[in-house]
Design a protein around this motif. Structure first.
Motif, PDB file in Angstrom:
ATOM      1  N   PHE A  22       0.830  -1.212   0.000  1.00 63.88           N
ATOM      2  CA  PHE A  22       0.000   0.000   0.000  1.00 63.88           C
ATOM      3  C   PHE A  22       0.863   1.259   0.000  1.00 63.88           C
ATOM      4  CE2 PHE A  22      -2.757  -3.294   1.664  1.00 63.88           C
ATOM      5  CZ  PHE A  22      -3.988  -3.023   1.073  1.00 63.88           C
ATOM      6  N   ALA A  23       2.076   1.149  -0.484  1.00 59.54           N
ATOM      7  CA  ALA A  23       3.031   2.250  -0.378  1.00 59.54           C
ATOM      8  C   ALA A  23       2.527   3.534  -1.034  1.00 59.54           C
ATOM      9  CB  ALA A  23       4.373   1.837  -0.984  1.00 59.54           C
ATOM     10  N   VAL A  24       1.920   3.419  -2.204  1.00 58.73           N
ATOM     11  CA  VAL A  24       1.513   4.632  -2.931  1.00 58.73           C
ATOM     12  C   VAL A  24       0.490   5.448  -2.146  1.00 58.73           C
ATOM     13  CG1 VAL A  24       0.377   5.495  -5.010  1.00 58.73           C
ATOM     14  CG2 VAL A  24       2.116   3.704  -5.197  1.00 58.73           C
ATOM     15  N   ARG A  31       2.486  12.826   2.501  1.00 58.72           N
ATOM     16  CA  ARG A  31       2.894  14.054   1.832  1.00 58.72           C
ATOM     17  C   ARG A  31       1.794  15.107   1.842  1.00 58.72           C
ATOM     18  NH1 ARG A  31       5.368  12.786  -3.924  1.00 58.72           N
ATOM     19  NH2 ARG A  31       5.772  15.040  -3.735  1.00 58.72           N
ATOM     20  N   GLU A  32       0.546  14.691   1.999  1.00 58.62           N
ATOM     21  CA  GLU A  32      -0.563  15.643   2.046  1.00 58.62           C
ATOM     22  C   GLU A  32      -0.376  16.592   3.229  1.00 58.62           C
ATOM     23  OE1 GLU A  32      -5.455  15.633   2.644  1.00 58.62           O
ATOM     24  OE2 GLU A  32      -4.304  13.765   2.752  1.00 58.62           O
ATOM     25  N   MET A 258      -7.540  12.108  -5.991  1.00 61.03           N
ATOM     26  CA  MET A 258      -6.709  13.219  -5.542  1.00 61.03           C
ATOM     27  C   MET A 258      -6.942  13.521  -4.067  1.00 61.03           C
ATOM     28  SD  MET A 258      -9.530  14.049  -7.457  1.00 61.03           S
ATOM     29  CE  MET A 258      -8.902  14.455  -9.076  1.00 61.03           C
ATOM     30  N   LEU A 259      -5.949  14.155  -3.460  1.00 61.48           N
ATOM     31  CA  LEU A 259      -6.032  14.645  -2.089  1.00 61.48           C
ATOM     32  C   LEU A 259      -5.885  16.157  -2.120  1.00 61.48           C
ATOM     33  CD1 LEU A 259      -3.629  12.022  -0.465  1.00 61.48           C
ATOM     34  CD2 LEU A 259      -6.132  12.026  -0.311  1.00 61.48           C
ATOM     35  N   SER A 260      -6.381  16.823  -1.102  1.00 63.92           N
ATOM     36  CA  SER A 260      -6.253  18.281  -1.055  1.00 63.92           C
ATOM     37  C   SER A 260      -4.789  18.692  -1.067  1.00 63.92           C
ATOM     38  CB  SER A 260      -6.934  18.839   0.195  1.00 63.92           C
ATOM     39  OG  SER A 260      -8.332  18.863   0.034  1.00 63.92           O
ATOM     40  N   GLY A 261      -4.489  19.646  -1.935  1.00 70.44           N
ATOM     41  CA  GLY A 261      -3.117  20.138  -2.060  1.00 70.44           C
ATOM     42  C   GLY A 261      -2.353  19.502  -3.194  1.00 70.44           C
ATOM     43  N   SER A 262      -2.862  18.378  -3.742  1.00 66.79           N
ATOM     44  CA  SER A 262      -2.185  17.761  -4.883  1.00 66.79           C
ATOM     45  C   SER A 262      -2.478  18.582  -6.135  1.00 66.79           C
ATOM     46  CB  SER A 262      -2.612  16.307  -5.052  1.00 66.79           C
ATOM     47  OG  SER A 262      -4.007  16.211  -5.254  1.00 66.79           O
ATOM     48  N   ARG A 263      -1.738  18.290  -7.216  1.00 69.31           N
ATOM     49  CA  ARG A 263      -1.827  19.104  -8.421  1.00 69.31           C
ATOM     50  C   ARG A 263      -2.444  18.341  -9.589  1.00 69.31           C
ATOM     51  NH1 ARG A 263       1.229  23.742  -8.907  1.00 69.31           N
ATOM     52  NH2 ARG A 263       1.890  24.525  -6.879  1.00 69.31           N
ATOM     53  N   SER A 264      -3.157  19.074 -10.417  1.00 66.77           N
ATOM     54  CA  SER A 264      -3.675  18.516 -11.659  1.00 66.77           C
ATOM     55  C   SER A 264      -2.560  18.481 -12.700  1.00 66.77           C
ATOM     56  CB  SER A 264      -4.832  19.376 -12.179  1.00 66.77           C
ATOM     57  OG  SER A 264      -4.339  20.599 -12.725  1.00 66.77           O
ATOM     58  N   ARG A 363       1.876  15.667  12.622  1.00 68.72           N
ATOM     59  CA  ARG A 363       1.767  15.109  11.275  1.00 68.72           C
ATOM     60  C   ARG A 363       1.560  13.592  11.338  1.00 68.72           C
ATOM     61  NH1 ARG A 363       6.185  15.556   7.835  1.00 68.72           N
ATOM     62  NH2 ARG A 363       4.726  15.322   6.081  1.00 68.72           N
ATOM     63  N   LEU A 364       2.237  12.952  12.273  1.00 71.16           N
ATOM     64  CA  LEU A 364       2.109  11.510  12.433  1.00 71.16           C
ATOM     65  C   LEU A 364       0.701  11.140  12.899  1.00 71.16           C
ATOM     66  CD1 LEU A 364       3.800   8.963  12.136  1.00 71.16           C
ATOM     67  CD2 LEU A 364       4.501   9.232  14.538  1.00 71.16           C
ATOM     68  N   ALA A 365       0.160  11.918  13.830  1.00 69.46           N
ATOM     69  CA  ALA A 365      -1.202  11.653  14.317  1.00 69.46           C
ATOM     70  C   ALA A 365      -2.223  11.811  13.191  1.00 69.46           C
ATOM     71  CB  ALA A 365      -1.525  12.596  15.468  1.00 69.46           C
ATOM     72  N   ALA A 366      -2.063  12.854  12.384  1.00 68.44           N
ATOM     73  CA  ALA A 366      -2.983  13.074  11.265  1.00 68.44           C
ATOM     74  C   ALA A 366      -2.863  11.957  10.238  1.00 68.44           C
ATOM     75  CB  ALA A 366      -2.700  14.427  10.617  1.00 68.44           C
ATOM     76  N   TRP A 367      -1.640  11.524   9.974  1.00 71.55           N
ATOM     77  CA  TRP A 367      -1.421  10.444   9.003  1.00 71.55           C
ATOM     78  C   TRP A 367      -2.118   9.159   9.462  1.00 71.55           C
ATOM     79  CZ3 TRP A 367       1.790   5.902   9.298  1.00 71.55           C
ATOM     80  CH2 TRP A 367       1.988   5.247   8.065  1.00 71.55           C
TER      81      TRP A 367
END
Length: 397
Positions: A22-24, A31-32, A258-264, A363-367
């Motif tokens: 599930f790495a991707v 990264r989000e 997509m996730l918020s902050g990613s690019r088209s 960041r770890l808690a959110a992840w």
């Protein structure tokens, strides 16, 4: 002891294999960006050309939003997904439904609607977004009308129409859904249509559109590229891109997530709108508070979708429900901040330290809070026992 060591080694290898499988999606959620504080945006679609009583509704909405303030004193933020035209029913009926004519938001009949939008913008509670020239693809609508008496009657109505009354597939702008499954539009046609609607939007609001949200969340990469050429910097999504309607009329052909902050591919910033607050469908104040709390744990903004039909069909009840929901959100998250999508996208894109977390533990808690949304990962983690260390990691962070 060697048996225990061997068993532990095998368990660690199993966990590593699960993480690699599930790495991707795991890396993407790491990264989000993670927000430092709760953020809420009410995203409301379908305003603009249509029933004239929208003017009064928008005035009441603006007054309501100004009464609700975050801890900095900023009023609640609501976007208006703007539709720029509806059918000119009188002219279409006069043609025997053989020719399409439209009634633009620039028409004098909509002066009150435009004034209410502008007043809310000046008060800092409304931000317009490009929803489309129309909430349908006109040639598809005309083709459907030839075999559907209901659509034909809707097209020829004397008063400005409610697009919410159309069959759902026909409300998609960037496909031909006159027959199902839908057919794609060619790139040149899309490019011309986007350029025309962006110009119309600019003449009404004094600037090109910078945020776009596709009608019924059906669009494709060609539309995104055309939006980029027209000046659109931010695309609001449900977290995936549906490109067609299937034989049952449902959005289908998912070709991107997509996730918020990613690019088209065209360079725009994606935002994800995946919370829903439709009072006329029975959604209560607690629903919005729960959505906000969940996304705050994930370090994300809560973009809550609501539609014009709530306020047209049940004005008083929907206004009261929205006010109660906003007050409930402030109670659930006292540190709540109100923002508009363009501001949020800029903060995410630049990793603005005033908004975006850089410390490891938050960041770890959110992840960890984001992991359950990954398809099949939660089950794999339970079966392998990986859920235990991940759960401990999330609590420790």
């Amino acid at each position: 002891m060697s048996f225990v060591a061997a068993g532990l080694a095998m368990l660690l290898l199993l966990w590593l294999a699960t993480l690699l499988a599930f790495a991707v999606p795991l890396v993407a959620r790491w990264r989000e960006p993670v927000l430092k504080c709760p953020v809420l945006i009410i995203e409301s679609d379908d305003w603009g050309a249509g029933p004239l009583r929208q003017a009064d509704l928008l005035g009441r909405l603006a007054a309501l939003l100004q009464r609700i303030r975050d801890r900095t004193g900023r009023p609640a933020a609501m976007t208006l997904g703007v539709v720029l035209a509806v059918p000119d029913g009188a002219r279409i009926a006069a043609s025997g439904c053989s020719a399409y004519h439209e009634l633009s938001l620039a028409d004098g009949r909509f002066e009150g609607v435009r004034a209410a939008m502008q007043a809310g913008m000046q008060a800092g509670v409304f931000a317009p977004q490009l929803h489309g020239q129309c909430h349908y693809w006109p040639p598809a609508l005309m083709a459907a009308a030839r075999g559907d008496a209901g659509v034909r009657a809707w097209l020829g109505a004397a008063e400005p129409a409610m697009t919410e009354e159309l069959p759902s597939p026909l409300q998609s702008r960037w496909i031909d859904a006159s027959r199902l499954p839908s057919r794609a539009l060619d790139a040149a046609t899309i490019g011309q249509a986007v350029a025309a609607e962006a110009a119309a939007y600019g003449s009404l609001f004094g600037a090109p559109p910078r945020v776009a949200v596709a009608t019924t969340f059906v669009w494709n990469e060609v539309v995104e590229r055309a939006w980029a050429e027209a000046g659109v910097e931010v695309v609001v999504t449900p977290g995936r891109r549906a490109t067609c309607r299937n034989a049952a009329g449902q959005p289908d052909g998912i070709d991107a997530t997509m996730l918020s902050g990613s690019r088209s591919g065209a360079g725009q910033t994606y935002l994800v709108r995946d919370a829903y607050f439709e009072p006329s469908l029975g959604h209560g104040a607690q629903r919005l508070a729960d959505s906000l709390t969940a996304r705050t744990r994930q370090g994300r903004a809560c973009l809550a979708e609501t539609h014009r039909f709530n306020f047209l069909r049940a004005e008083a009840a929907s206004l009261a429900a929205l006010e109660a929901a906003l007050q409930g959100a402030l109670t659930a998250c006292p540190g709540l901040r109100f923002l508009f999508p363009l501001e949020l996208a800029h903060a995410l894109r630049t990793r603005d330290p005033a908004w975006v977390e850089t410390r490891l533990r938050p960041r770890l808690a959110a992840w960890c809070a984001r992991l359950d949304e990954i398809p099949r990962f939660a089950r794999a983690a339970r079966l392998t026992g990986l859920a235990l260390p991940l759960g401990w990691l999330g609590r420790a962070a």
